[in-house]
Design a protein around this motif. Sequence first.
Motif, PDB file in Angstrom:
ATOM      1  N   ASP A  91     -16.960  42.054  19.302  1.00 26.08           N
ATOM      2  CA  ASP A  91     -17.477  42.827  20.437  1.00 26.08           C
ATOM      3  C   ASP A  91     -18.124  41.922  21.471  1.00 26.08           C
ATOM      4  O   ASP A  91     -17.978  42.122  22.676  1.00 26.08           O
ATOM      5  CB  ASP A  91     -18.374  43.996  20.008  1.00 26.08           C
ATOM      6  CG  ASP A  91     -19.740  43.611  19.463  1.00 26.08           C
ATOM      7  OD1 ASP A  91     -20.068  42.416  19.399  1.00 26.08           O
ATOM      8  OD2 ASP A  91     -20.478  44.523  19.080  1.00 26.08           O
ATOM      9  N   GLY A  92     -18.800  40.876  21.014  1.00 29.08           N
ATOM     10  CA  GLY A  92     -19.392  39.930  21.959  1.00 29.08           C
ATOM     11  C   GLY A  92     -18.347  39.162  22.744  1.00 29.08           C
ATOM     12  O   GLY A  92     -18.484  38.947  23.952  1.00 29.08           O
ATOM     13  N   MET A  93     -17.282  38.761  22.073  1.00 34.25           N
ATOM     14  CA  MET A  93     -16.209  38.037  22.757  1.00 34.25           C
ATOM     15  C   MET A  93     -15.499  38.918  23.771  1.00 34.25           C
ATOM     16  O   MET A  93     -15.189  38.482  24.882  1.00 34.25           O
ATOM     17  CB  MET A  93     -15.219  37.478  21.729  1.00 34.25           C
ATOM     18  CG  MET A  93     -15.795  36.360  20.883  1.00 34.25           C
ATOM     19  SD  MET A  93     -14.743  35.897  19.497  1.00 34.25           S
ATOM     20  CE  MET A  93     -13.359  35.152  20.366  1.00 34.25           C
ATOM     21  N   LEU A  94     -15.236  40.169  23.383  1.00 35.85           N
ATOM     22  CA  LEU A  94     -14.615  41.103  24.332  1.00 35.85           C
ATOM     23  C   LEU A  94     -15.497  41.271  25.562  1.00 35.85           C
ATOM     24  O   LEU A  94     -15.007  41.259  26.703  1.00 35.85           O
ATOM     25  CB  LEU A  94     -14.372  42.467  23.680  1.00 35.85           C
ATOM     26  CG  LEU A  94     -13.122  42.633  22.847  1.00 35.85           C
ATOM     27  CD1 LEU A  94     -13.175  43.932  22.042  1.00 35.85           C
ATOM     28  CD2 LEU A  94     -11.877  42.612  23.716  1.00 35.85           C
ATOM     29  N   ALA A  95     -16.788  41.437  25.333  1.00 31.74           N
ATOM     30  CA  ALA A  95     -17.710  41.661  26.451  1.00 31.74           C
ATOM     31  C   ALA A  95     -17.763  40.449  27.379  1.00 31.74           C
ATOM     32  O   ALA A  95     -17.662  40.594  28.601  1.00 31.74           O
ATOM     33  CB  ALA A  95     -19.105  41.987  25.917  1.00 31.74           C
ATOM     34  N   ARG A  96     -17.907  39.263  26.807  1.00 29.59           N
ATOM     35  CA  ARG A  96     -18.046  38.054  27.629  1.00 29.59           C
ATOM     36  C   ARG A  96     -16.728  37.619  28.267  1.00 29.59           C
ATOM     37  O   ARG A  96     -16.677  37.343  29.456  1.00 29.59           O
ATOM     38  CB  ARG A  96     -18.601  36.901  26.789  1.00 29.59           C
ATOM     39  CG  ARG A  96     -20.084  36.950  26.555  1.00 29.59           C
ATOM     40  CD  ARG A  96     -20.587  35.706  25.851  1.00 29.59           C
ATOM     41  NE  ARG A  96     -19.838  35.387  24.637  1.00 29.59           N
ATOM     42  CZ  ARG A  96     -20.038  35.957  23.447  1.00 29.59           C
ATOM     43  NH1 ARG A  96     -20.976  36.868  23.325  1.00 29.59           N
ATOM     44  NH2 ARG A  96     -19.332  35.611  22.395  1.00 29.59           N
ATOM     45  N   GLU A  97     -15.689  37.548  27.461  1.00 25.33           N
ATOM     46  CA  GLU A  97     -14.440  36.944  27.928  1.00 25.33           C
ATOM     47  C   GLU A  97     -13.582  37.882  28.778  1.00 25.33           C
ATOM     48  O   GLU A  97     -12.705  37.426  29.503  1.00 25.33           O
ATOM     49  CB  GLU A  97     -13.635  36.423  26.742  1.00 25.33           C
ATOM     50  CG  GLU A  97     -14.354  35.293  26.028  1.00 25.33           C
ATOM     51  CD  GLU A  97     -13.634  34.795  24.787  1.00 25.33           C
ATOM     52  OE1 GLU A  97     -12.445  35.136  24.595  1.00 25.33           O
ATOM     53  OE2 GLU A  97     -14.270  34.058  24.010  1.00 25.33           O
TER      54      GLU A  97
END
Length: 116
Positions: free
Chosen positions: A77-83
């Motif tokens: 979820d963090g990668m989706l949000a940032r990237e």
Amino acid sequence: MPSIYQLKPAFQNLLRPFVQWLYSKKITANQVTLLAMFISVGLAVALYCLHLYQQPLILFLLFPVWMLVRMGFNAIDGMLAREFNQQSKLGAYLNEICDVISDSALYLCFLGLAFI
């Protein structure tokens, strides 16, 4: 011995193709966060009910397995949000609230076992 912070980029690199696939399927970071919470609550209820009906305690090995998978969900979820530019105030709140709900449910299922 590498620290956890040295392992994080390698872990994220392993997840990156899956994260890109999720993005291509229009899955959002908030959906991943909510799914992880619902699975955590569902597992907590299931483990509690299994114990109520005197099922084998070996099924409690699902707990550490899920905690490892949940770590992956948190990274995803963090990668989706940032990237993929999905950061939002709602997402920040959901991330914190869902983690607290997940942790509470998972630990409360064990506390409930003490009173049976």
